[in-house]
Design a protein around this motif. Structure first.
Motif, PDB file in Angstrom:
ATOM      1  N   TRP A 854       0.842  -1.217   0.000  1.00 62.62           N
ATOM      2  CA  TRP A 854       0.000   0.000   0.000  1.00 62.62           C
ATOM      3  C   TRP A 854       0.867   1.254   0.000  1.00 62.62           C
ATOM      4  CZ3 TRP A 854      -5.119   1.178  -0.353  1.00 62.62           C
ATOM      5  CH2 TRP A 854      -5.505   2.479  -0.001  1.00 62.62           C
ATOM      6  N   ILE A 855       1.946   1.254   0.802  1.00 59.06           N
ATOM      7  CA  ILE A 855       2.808   2.431   0.862  1.00 59.06           C
ATOM      8  C   ILE A 855       3.393   2.725  -0.511  1.00 59.06           C
ATOM      9  CG2 ILE A 855       4.923   3.376   1.863  1.00 59.06           C
ATOM     10  CD1 ILE A 855       4.348   1.768   4.389  1.00 59.06           C
ATOM     11  N   GLU A 856       3.878   1.694  -1.198  1.00 62.70           N
ATOM     12  CA  GLU A 856       4.459   1.909  -2.521  1.00 62.70           C
ATOM     13  C   GLU A 856       3.408   2.411  -3.517  1.00 62.70           C
ATOM     14  OE1 GLU A 856       6.626  -1.380  -4.031  1.00 62.70           O
ATOM     15  OE2 GLU A 856       8.292  -1.135  -2.612  1.00 62.70           O
ATOM     16  N   ALA A 857       2.220   1.797  -3.509  1.00 65.87           N
ATOM     17  CA  ALA A 857       1.155   2.239  -4.428  1.00 65.87           C
ATOM     18  C   ALA A 857       0.740   3.667  -4.125  1.00 65.87           C
ATOM     19  CB  ALA A 857      -0.046   1.296  -4.328  1.00 65.87           C
ATOM     20  N   TRP A 858       0.721   4.024  -2.839  1.00 63.08           N
ATOM     21  CA  TRP A 858       0.327   5.391  -2.451  1.00 63.08           C
ATOM     22  C   TRP A 858       1.365   6.403  -2.931  1.00 63.08           C
ATOM     23  CZ3 TRP A 858      -3.993   7.421  -0.260  1.00 63.08           C
ATOM     24  CH2 TRP A 858      -3.919   8.737   0.222  1.00 63.08           C
ATOM     25  N   LEU A 859       2.630   6.070  -2.785  1.00 65.05           N
ATOM     26  CA  LEU A 859       3.675   6.997  -3.214  1.00 65.05           C
ATOM     27  C   LEU A 859       3.652   7.191  -4.729  1.00 65.05           C
ATOM     28  CD1 LEU A 859       6.614   5.817  -0.900  1.00 65.05           C
ATOM     29  CD2 LEU A 859       5.287   7.911  -0.690  1.00 65.05           C
ATOM     30  N   ARG A 860       3.266   6.164  -5.473  1.00 68.22           N
ATOM     31  CA  ARG A 860       3.189   6.293  -6.930  1.00 68.22           C
ATOM     32  C   ARG A 860       2.029   7.189  -7.352  1.00 68.22           C
ATOM     33  NH1 ARG A 860       4.755   0.779  -6.707  1.00 68.22           N
ATOM     34  NH2 ARG A 860       6.792   0.453  -7.712  1.00 68.22           N
ATOM     35  N   ASN A 861       0.878   6.986  -6.758  1.00 66.74           N
ATOM     36  CA  ASN A 861      -0.302   7.762  -7.172  1.00 66.74           C
ATOM     37  C   ASN A 861      -1.351   7.723  -6.068  1.00 66.74           C
ATOM     38  OD1 ASN A 861      -2.392   9.083  -8.409  1.00 66.74           O
ATOM     39  ND2 ASN A 861      -2.533   7.730 -10.178  1.00 66.74           N
ATOM     40  N   PRO A 862      -1.345   8.692  -5.151  1.00 70.14           N
ATOM     41  CA  PRO A 862      -2.333   8.668  -4.046  1.00 70.14           C
ATOM     42  C   PRO A 862      -3.771   8.709  -4.546  1.00 70.14           C
ATOM     43  CG  PRO A 862      -0.593  10.285  -3.647  1.00 70.14           C
ATOM     44  CD  PRO A 862      -0.431   9.829  -5.058  1.00 70.14           C
ATOM     45  N   GLN A 863      -4.020   9.474  -5.610  1.00 66.78           N
ATOM     46  CA  GLN A 863      -5.395   9.646  -6.079  1.00 66.78           C
ATOM     47  C   GLN A 863      -5.961   8.390  -6.724  1.00 66.78           C
ATOM     48  OE1 GLN A 863      -2.989  12.087  -6.445  1.00 66.78           O
ATOM     49  NE2 GLN A 863      -3.926  13.221  -4.749  1.00 66.78           N
ATOM     50  N   GLU A 864      -5.095   7.474  -7.142  1.00 67.23           N
ATOM     51  CA  GLU A 864      -5.604   6.214  -7.688  1.00 67.23           C
ATOM     52  C   GLU A 864      -6.254   5.373  -6.596  1.00 67.23           C
ATOM     53  OE1 GLU A 864      -4.113   2.318 -10.297  1.00 67.23           O
ATOM     54  OE2 GLU A 864      -2.651   3.743  -9.500  1.00 67.23           O
ATOM     55  N   VAL A 866      -7.242   6.794  -3.389  1.00 63.79           N
ATOM     56  CA  VAL A 866      -8.258   7.648  -2.765  1.00 63.79           C
ATOM     57  C   VAL A 866      -8.389   8.896  -3.635  1.00 63.79           C
ATOM     58  CG1 VAL A 866      -8.964   8.919  -0.708  1.00 63.79           C
ATOM     59  CG2 VAL A 866      -7.656   6.795  -0.480  1.00 63.79           C
ATOM     60  N   PRO A 867      -9.397   8.962  -4.510  1.00 61.89           N
ATOM     61  CA  PRO A 867      -9.512  10.093  -5.459  1.00 61.89           C
ATOM     62  C   PRO A 867      -9.507  11.457  -4.798  1.00 61.89           C
ATOM     63  CG  PRO A 867     -11.023   8.329  -6.057  1.00 61.89           C
ATOM     64  CD  PRO A 867     -10.435   7.948  -4.735  1.00 61.89           C
ATOM     65  N   ALA A 868     -10.032  11.567  -3.575  1.00 62.58           N
ATOM     66  CA  ALA A 868     -10.109  12.872  -2.916  1.00 62.58           C
ATOM     67  C   ALA A 868      -8.891  13.177  -2.055  1.00 62.58           C
ATOM     68  CB  ALA A 868     -11.368  12.941  -2.058  1.00 62.58           C
ATOM     69  N   ALA A 869      -7.838  12.366  -2.161  1.00 62.81           N
ATOM     70  CA  ALA A 869      -6.653  12.578  -1.330  1.00 62.81           C
ATOM     71  C   ALA A 869      -6.008  13.927  -1.634  1.00 62.81           C
ATOM     72  CB  ALA A 869      -5.656  11.446  -1.564  1.00 62.81           C
ATOM     73  N   ILE A 870      -5.578  14.616  -0.579  1.00 63.47           N
ATOM     74  CA  ILE A 870      -4.962  15.943  -0.765  1.00 63.47           C
ATOM     75  C   ILE A 870      -3.451  15.845  -0.912  1.00 63.47           C
ATOM     76  CG2 ILE A 870      -6.813  17.105   0.478  1.00 63.47           C
ATOM     77  CD1 ILE A 870      -4.948  17.277   2.890  1.00 63.47           C
ATOM     78  N   GLU A 871      -2.880  14.685  -0.672  1.00 64.45           N
ATOM     79  CA  GLU A 871      -1.429  14.549  -0.825  1.00 64.45           C
ATOM     80  C   GLU A 871      -1.048  14.704  -2.289  1.00 64.45           C
ATOM     81  OE1 GLU A 871       2.253  11.510   0.174  1.00 64.45           O
ATOM     82  OE2 GLU A 871       0.458  11.567   1.403  1.00 64.45           O
ATOM     83  N   PRO A 872      -0.081  15.523  -2.587  1.00 61.10           N
ATOM     84  CA  PRO A 872       0.293  15.729  -3.997  1.00 61.10           C
ATOM     85  C   PRO A 872       0.949  14.480  -4.587  1.00 61.10           C
ATOM     86  CG  PRO A 872       1.844  16.846  -2.557  1.00 61.10           C
ATOM     87  CD  PRO A 872       0.743  16.349  -1.677  1.00 61.10           C
ATOM     88  N   ARG A 873       0.782  14.329  -5.869  1.00 61.92           N
ATOM     89  CA  ARG A 873       1.427  13.218  -6.572  1.00 61.92           C
ATOM     90  C   ARG A 873       2.796  13.682  -7.051  1.00 61.92           C
ATOM     91  NH1 ARG A 873      -0.698  10.077 -12.041  1.00 61.92           N
ATOM     92  NH2 ARG A 873       0.977   8.522 -12.105  1.00 61.92           N
ATOM     93  N   ARG A 874       3.836  13.132  -6.449  1.00 64.33           N
ATOM     94  CA  ARG A 874       5.189  13.537  -6.794  1.00 64.33           C
ATOM     95  C   ARG A 874       5.783  12.574  -7.833  1.00 64.33           C
ATOM     96  NH1 ARG A 874       7.126  17.300  -3.134  1.00 64.33           N
ATOM     97  NH2 ARG A 874       5.917  17.512  -1.212  1.00 64.33           N
ATOM     98  N   ALA A 875       6.768  13.060  -8.519  1.00 60.80           N
ATOM     99  CA  ALA A 875       7.414  12.244  -9.568  1.00 60.80           C
ATOM    100  C   ALA A 875       8.546  11.420  -8.954  1.00 60.80           C
ATOM    101  CB  ALA A 875       7.920  13.138 -10.686  1.00 60.80           C
ATOM    102  N   PHE A 876       8.188  10.535  -8.011  1.00 56.28           N
ATOM    103  CA  PHE A 876       9.197   9.674  -7.398  1.00 56.28           C
ATOM    104  C   PHE A 876       9.698   8.661  -8.425  1.00 56.28           C
ATOM    105  CE2 PHE A 876       6.521  10.492  -3.489  1.00 56.28           C
ATOM    106  CZ  PHE A 876       7.447  11.312  -2.863  1.00 56.28           C
ATOM    107  N   THR A 877      10.999   8.359  -8.332  1.00 54.65           N
ATOM    108  CA  THR A 877      11.533   7.246  -9.119  1.00 54.65           C
ATOM    109  C   THR A 877      11.240   5.945  -8.382  1.00 54.65           C
ATOM    110  OG1 THR A 877      13.692   7.293  -8.034  1.00 54.65           O
ATOM    111  CG2 THR A 877      13.364   8.744  -9.964  1.00 54.65           C
ATOM    112  N   ASP A 878      11.413   4.829  -9.057  1.00 51.23           N
ATOM    113  CA  ASP A 878      11.160   3.534  -8.408  1.00 51.23           C
ATOM    114  C   ASP A 878      12.111   3.321  -7.237  1.00 51.23           C
ATOM    115  OD1 ASP A 878       9.170   3.030 -10.207  1.00 51.23           O
ATOM    116  OD2 ASP A 878      10.371   1.743 -11.521  1.00 51.23           O
TER     117      ASP A 878
END
Length: 905
Positions: A854-864, A866-878
């Protein structure tokens, strides 16, 4: 002659100008004064309430469908009589053989008809027949003056006024017609010479003199220039006044010539009427005939004059959908007044912009974020339980609206019922604001205020207080618990502490004083508890807290696992502190209810429609107590009863008057009084305007976006625990449930099983800034395990794939710490230990809480996730995602043992 006058009368209205309208008003008023037959004649002509579409249709039908066949029939009878009896001979030719009808007489008749037709044709071409401005019922200063052939009657009415008006309008003209009919029967002399028929000549001469004199007097007394026609056909420029769309068309062409993109603006331009046809919705829309630039992006902005300005960007293509679907009005019209306003031919004007979202709900029965006012109105309709009395489109009647009153007599006293029915609020000031202990709240209670007399109040309270079908037996606490706590001076304080530890205010509101200011804190899922100790019976309170569903099967309150100690101290706190000694001070003394009072109360309960919201065993439900509102938004003004109110005659004014003060429209209205602010009145109006009834066309059904009814009814042991603790009241599961607490649709992918079990047994705060927190239900180990197992197996996210945590190394964790603290500064929002922000959840125990996948999926795309998530989607590398995950998993707190005191079942 009578047929000719009938043609003149019925055709008089058809030009639909001011003269035609007001002349017809006079004619129908004259017909209404006919003895005995007046009301029937008015209804037949369609002018009973006002001159409108029905009147026009009736006059047109008489003029085109009834009178021509009647005329043809009389001509055939005339021809038949001429064929049978022959043409009357001229004087001296009595003994000459009769002339044959055909061909001599037939040729003469045909020639005469042809000559008359030629004369009429020439007059139609040469003589200019002016029209006045379009019919305007609001022009009360207009003085109607009939055509020349009715001026004699107009003048006659001047000699008779008041109650004698019927003499001039009906009696004298009726006698004149009657005399004309009987003249042939009175003058039966065989002499055919006209000069020797004294009686007939005298009568006709007197009639002609009277008609001429009255007509001349009417002409002489007509003021010069009175009601002069405003439109004529004398030149092409005047003719364009009848076709305003042509002026707008040509105006657009001239305007486009001044623009740099003239060629593109004129691409779809045509000189004819533009029309959009949507057969699925039975809509014909000609608005774009005038609004030529409506889809031209370069014509946006206030500098572009109307009607050429572009429409703001909306989800629909304007050129495909047209205007009237959203704005309403008359799409077929090509004149501004007819298209935009209420007219006699069209009663549905365009909607003001503030109510335009009502049209969205015609198709979108599901939630539509782009229409917040519509959504708010729908929420209010549900909140106020309007479906208890009315049938509403798209709103289903729930199992329970108001509380079940079958045993209300065991819960509250008769005095409290009196107080509540008289004013179903704590205190209300003159402006309608609710006050509790000095604080104000804008929240509207679901129970409205009924207009009840003193006798009615006593009758209803007598009936309700007598409802005790299942008496409440006092609960027997463990004597050792009672004996131990009665000796403690801090009994009430400890009860308040336990009340707060169990987070009862998550669902219930409570008035508190902080910094000298009284405020209402807590949730609104359950009732406000500030004065509940003065409301309910102590024995009922204990029974309710132990098992709410035993009293009310559909209650939303979960069934806690109370220990005797917790239950005792909390009820002592409620009955000692959550009270108002003066709550019932202004209630008159009410003795035991009498049989007459109970009988009156039972009758009033049904007459006031109380059974629409409240259930009483043995009393039938009143589902449709009020009028059907499922098609209110599609009604025209003529279908509404405005009574004697002075409000504008349109649908929006009617709805808002009913919401503001129901008796202002209908003094006998049964609708109770609501206290609504202007914003909520507007939102409710929008929601009601959206209710247009069943689809008007078969294709319309395909365009409706239906509401998706989410439902989750799990079976087995999980279903039992899920229902007992009412998890769905606060949490959502696959789209079903409340929104107060986090969505648990993917909880099995997010949280570890061991953490879920510990959290359910001893809920901890994950976000310190949140006011609402999960109560402590005192679950057993078995119940917590059942919930954790089901969540872990069923509620999974495909985006969160399992990760082998053994692959994470200390070096990766160290790199992750640098990324967390330095590069991305995650501590700005999240707390670890004693440092960090409070925007996001506390991550001090995230290693025990969240799964690595879950942590890895969240870091890749929080809105995927939880669509209403306020955490920004950052361009993290793998690599960064792996490093951050490794670092976060190192934060694990040692679980604290749960105190046995809170789980004493």
């Amino acid at each position: 002659m009578l047929l000719t006058l009938a043609y003149g009368l019925t055709g008089y209205l058809l030009p639909w100008d001011n003269r035609a309208y007001w002349g017809t008003v006079v004619a129908t008023n004259i017909a209404a004064r006919a003895p005995l037959l007046g009301p029937y004649l008015t209804s037949l002509l369609g002018g009973k309430d006002s001159i409108g579409v029905v009147t026009f249709a009736r006059f047109f039908a008489l003029h085109v469908l009834l009178l021509p066949p009647a005329t043809t029939l009389l001509i055939l009878v005339h021809i038949y009589l001429v064929r049978k009896h022959g043409v009357a001979p001229a004087p001296g030719d009595e003994y000459v053989p009769k002339k044959r009808f055909y061909p001599e007489q037939a040729f003469k008749d045909t020639l005469a008809i042809f000559v008359a037709f030629v004369i009429l044709f020439i007059m139609a071409v040469i003589v200019r027949v002016p029209l006045e401005r379009a019919a305007d019922p609001t022009d009360t200063a207009y003085t109607p003056r009939p055509e020349w052939y009715f001026l004699f009657l107009f003048q006659t009415l001047k000699f008779f006024s008041g109650s004698l008006e019927v003499v001039g309008s009906l009696v004298l003209p009726g006698l004149a017609v009657l005399l004309l009919l009987v003249v042939p029967f009175i003058d039966r002399d065989q002499v055919v010479a006209v000069t020797r028929r004294t009686f007939a000549l005298t009568f006709v001469a007197l009639a002609a003199i009277g008609w001429t004199a009255l007509t001349a007097a009417a002409v002489i007394t007509t003021p010069k220039g009175a009601n002069r026609a405003t439109i004529d056909f004398s030149s092409p420029s005047d003719w364009l006044q009848l076709s305003p769309w042509k002026r707008y068309k040509r105006g657009y062409a001239r305007f486009a010539q001044t623009r740099p993109d003239t060629k593109r603006l004129m691409t779809d331009y045509g000189s004819d009427i533009d029309q959009i046809w949507i057969p699925d919705m039975n809509v014909v829309d000609r608005c774009t005939t005038c609004h030529q630039g409506i889809s031209q992006p370069t014509l946006a902005g206030a500098s572009v004059p109307q009607p050429y300005r572009a429409h703001p960007i909306v989800p629909h293509q304007v050129k495909e959908w047209g205007c009237v679907i959203c704005h309403r009005g008359q799409g077929l019209a090509t004149e501004v007044g007819e298209a935009h306003k209420t007219t006699l031919a069209w009663e549905q004007p365009i909607l003001p912009v503030s109510f335009i979202q009502g049209s969205c709900g015609t198709c979108h029965r599901a939630e539509i974020p782009q229409a917040p006012r519509l959504q708010r109105g729908r929420e209010l309709l549900v909140q106020f339980n309007c479906v208890g009395c009315h049938r509403l489109q798209g709103i289903e009647r729930p199992v329970m609206l108001g509380p079940d009153l079958t045993n209300i007599g065991t819960k509250v006293s008769r005095e409290w019922l009196y107080k509540w029915l008289k004013e179903p609020r704590t205190i209300v000031d003159a402006t309608g604001n609710v006050t509790v202990y000095g604080y104000e709240t804008g929240d509207e209670l679901r129970m409205p205020k009924f207009r009840l007399s003193e006798q009615e109040l006593k009758g209803l309270t007598a009936y309700l207080s007598s409802l005790r079908s299942t008496p409440v037996a006092p609960y027997k606490f463990d004597p050792r618990v009672v004996a131990a706590w009665e000796k403690k001076p801090d009994l009430v304080e400890q009860g308040e502490l336990r009340f707060r530890q169990m987070f009862c205010s998550t669902c219930h509101g409570l008035a508190v004083t902080r910094a000298g200011e009284a405020k209402l804190i807590g949730g609104d899922i359950g009732p406000e508890l500030t004065k509940v100790g003065s409301k309910v019976n102590p024995d009922w309170l204990v029974a309710w807290l132990r098992d709410p569903q035993a009293y009310l099967p559909h209650a939303q309150m979960p069934r806690y696992g109370w220990s005797d100690e917790d239950l005792y101290v909390v009820t002592q706190y409620i009955t000692a502190k959550l009270v108002d000694p003066d709550l019932l001070s202004d209630v008159p003394k009410l003795g035991p209810p009498t049989a007459e009072e109970v009988q009156l109360g039972h009758r009033l309960f049904l007459e006031k429609g109380c059974a629409g919201c409240h259930t009483i065993e043995g009393v039938p439900s009143q589902k449709d107590f009020g009028p059907d509102l499922s098609n209110l938004g599609g009604k025209s003004a003529s279908q509404l009863d405005f009574g004697q109110t002075k409000i504008p005659r349109n649908l929006i004014a009617y709805i808002q008057a009913k919401l503001t003060d129901p008796v202002s429209v209908n003094p006998a209205a049964r609708m109770p009084q609501y206290y609504l602010n202007s914003s909520d009145i507007g939102a409710l109006t929008v929601a009601l305007l959206s209710m247009s009834g069943p689809a008007s066309a078969s294709g319309m059904e395909r365009l409706i976006v239906a509401r998706k009814e989410a439902a989750l009814h799990p079976a087995g042991r999980f279903g039992e625990v899920y229902e007992r603790y009412k998890c769905y009241v606060c949490h959502q599961f696959n789209g079903c449930g409340g929104t107060l607490a986090p969505d648990l649709s993917f909880e099995g992918s997010r949280a570890r099983r061991s953490w879920i079990v510990e959290f359910l047994k001893n809920p901890q705060t994950l976000r310190p800034t949140l006011t609402f927190r999960m109560p402590q239900f005192n679950m057993t180990d078995e119940e917590a395990a059942v919930l954790a197992d089901y969540l872990g197996k069923v509620f999974q996210s495909p985006a969160a794939r399992p990760v082998d945590e053994r692959a994470f190394t200390p070096g990766m964790a160290a790199k992750g710490k640098q990324l967390y603290e330095v590069k991305y500064q995650c501590q700005s929002c999240h707390t670890i230990g004693l440092g960090g922000g409070y925007v996001g959840p506390n991550l001090s125990n995230v290693g025990n809480w969240m799964a690595a996948g879950w942590i890895e999926a969240w870091l890749r795309n929080p809105q995927e996730l939880v669509p209403a998530a306020i955490e920004p989607r950052r361009a993290f590398t793998d690599d960064e995602i792996e490093a951050l995950t490794a670092y976060l998993l190192t934060h694990r707190q040692t679980a604290k043992p749960v105190a046995a005191k809170g789980a004493g079942r």
